[in-house]
Design an enzyme around this catalytic site. Sequence first.
Site, PDB file in Angstrom:
ATOM      1  N   ASP A   1       0.952  -1.199  -0.202  1.00  0.00           N
ATOM      2  CA  ASP A   1       0.050  -0.098   0.133  1.00  0.00           C
ATOM      3  C   ASP A   1       0.768   1.260  -0.007  1.00  0.00           C
ATOM      4  O   ASP A   1       1.775   1.456   0.922  1.00  0.00           O
ATOM      5  CB  ASP A   1      -0.770  -0.046   1.292  1.00  0.00           C
ATOM      6  CG  ASP A   1      -2.025   1.061   1.034  1.00  0.00           C
ATOM      7  OD1 ASP A   1      -1.875   1.750   0.308  1.00  0.00           O
ATOM      8  OD2 ASP A   1      -2.970   1.067   1.941  1.00  0.00           O
TER       9      ASP A   1
ATOM     10  N   GLU B   1      -0.187   4.224  -1.201  1.00  0.00           N
ATOM     11  CA  GLU B   1      -1.275   5.180  -1.278  1.00  0.00           C
ATOM     12  C   GLU B   1      -1.676   5.324  -2.565  1.00  0.00           C
ATOM     13  O   GLU B   1      -0.800   5.326  -3.588  1.00  0.00           O
ATOM     14  CB  GLU B   1      -0.592   6.690  -0.750  1.00  0.00           C
ATOM     15  CG  GLU B   1      -1.918   7.733  -0.400  1.00  0.00           C
ATOM     16  CD  GLU B   1      -2.885   7.261   0.469  1.00  0.00           C
ATOM     17  OE1 GLU B   1      -3.984   6.609  -0.301  1.00  0.00           O
ATOM     18  OE2 GLU B   1      -3.123   7.286   1.563  1.00  0.00           O
TER      19      GLU B   1
ATOM     20  N   GLY C   1      -4.474   4.326   5.403  1.00  0.00           N
ATOM     21  CA  GLY C   1      -3.947   5.534   6.092  1.00  0.00           C
ATOM     22  C   GLY C   1      -4.812   6.620   6.392  1.00  0.00           C
ATOM     23  O   GLY C   1      -4.597   7.671   7.219  1.00  0.00           O
ATOM     24  N   ASP C   2      -6.107   6.733   5.468  1.00  0.00           N
ATOM     25  CA  ASP C   2      -6.979   7.726   5.662  1.00  0.00           C
ATOM     26  C   ASP C   2      -8.197   7.383   6.655  1.00  0.00           C
ATOM     27  O   ASP C   2      -9.175   8.045   6.778  1.00  0.00           O
ATOM     28  CB  ASP C   2      -7.316   8.224   4.394  1.00  0.00           C
ATOM     29  CG  ASP C   2      -8.091   7.177   3.788  1.00  0.00           C
ATOM     30  OD1 ASP C   2      -8.023   5.954   3.788  1.00  0.00           O
ATOM     31  OD2 ASP C   2      -8.642   7.424   2.512  1.00  0.00           O
TER      32      ASP C   2
END
Length: 497
Positions: free
Chosen positions: A379, A381, A455-456
């Site tokens: 991952d 992003e 991450g978000d």
Amino acid sequence: MRIGQPRHRRSALIAGAATLVLVGAALTQTGAAAAAAGCQVTYSVSSQWQDGFGANVTATNLGDAVNGWRLTWSFTAGQTITQLWNGSFTQAGGDVAVTNAPYNAGIPTNGSTSFGFNGSWTGSNPAPASFALNGTTCTGVVNPTTPPSTTPPPTTPPPTTPPPTTPPPTTPPPTTPPPSTTLPCDIYTAGGTPCVAAHSTTRALYASYNGSLYQVRRSSDNSTRNIGVLSTGGRANSATQDSFCANTTCVITVIYDQSGRGNNLGYQGAGGIGGAVQPAVATRESLTVGGNKVYSLYINGNSSYWRDGHLTGIPTGAAPEGMYMVTSGTHVNSGCCFDYGNSETTRRADGRGTMDAIYFGTSCWFGGCSGSGPWVQADLEWGLFPGGSSSWNPNQRPFTSKFVTATLKNNGTTRFAIKGSNAQSGNLYTLWDGSLPSGYNPMRKQGAIILGSGGDCCIDNSNQSVGTFYEGAMVAGYPSDATENAVQANIVAAGYR
């Protein structure tokens, strides 16, 4: 990994690499005899972007062997080091001093040592004009460090010794597993890539660790209890949890960092670090490690853990890093995204390369996948990458065993590697070892740690992923294959059942 549509990334200024080679003298002394001294320093800017840059420094010792080194230089344009690996640094104004780490203090004759760093700059970014090793300014001469004798020289010239025609031998990383008393973070440290975060609910990851592994909170009175190890370097003391949580429900609120850097993971919810999810139930899954009962971090959706570690050793920008985790191939889904690794400090999807985390699950982000997984992916992003592009990597394979080892390493500019294996037997299988995807060079890591989600997540939304976490660590630097193989051998020897 962003759940919605990607945003436009902020523009970055990428400058060409600059390289400077300097030759100088260094002081060493052995008894009363004269000791030859000298060095060569290579300073290269590996990547540069708006307000930031990455650099690599290699010092070659041309004189007698040294045990303990200090390299100094001055920045002339206001540059500042923000993070350094394979050594420690101090900076006062433009004056910089870098000293050795415990594992690279010795430099033999004609041997080299290297370190890297990230820095900030404004206006211009010139290379340092000169270096000094152990207090002596670079002169380009290899000389004795004691005054020459006043005895007249002989009438015939002494014989000369030509320089060696082959490079001096170097000590390679270990190719066989270290003793069983050495645990994963000991192995990484011995390989020159020390752990900067180490988390587990099942066992110590250093042979010397004797602290807490995680914290539980019970619902009957909201009190908490730290769960430690049975003995130094040993397994989790599950009896403490069983006693504390008897006749009530317990959740895991903190997973402690064993590296000593304070990178403890808190849950992203009310009463934790803040957010919209809940802590995981502490007693959802028990297992044995080395014959001892322990518990996993069993994330059944709507749980996630996070830490802002950009000031406590987690690599940022284009700094190289590696990581591993032990997870399960029997408790997965396609929700975004069951991750462990480097994430945004903003807890937002900030653009390509702002994450560098292991993903494990059945999500086929770009389509075209073969089979149904679960797969080990990266991952980074704005995408779960099975290899070096958004196209399916035919070298991918599913890992469906009860216990799975997953690894990821990324040099920050050109190369990354993904590996996986059964955590009970066998060697690591290389799924990808090659170039970074287009648009991810250089990486722009922010230095937070995520566990169990993308991450978000999870300031204002819920975590969609499920998965199991037993142990994992993040390291500074790019681990060798031999180091990763030794870690896998130790995991197998740990006896997950």
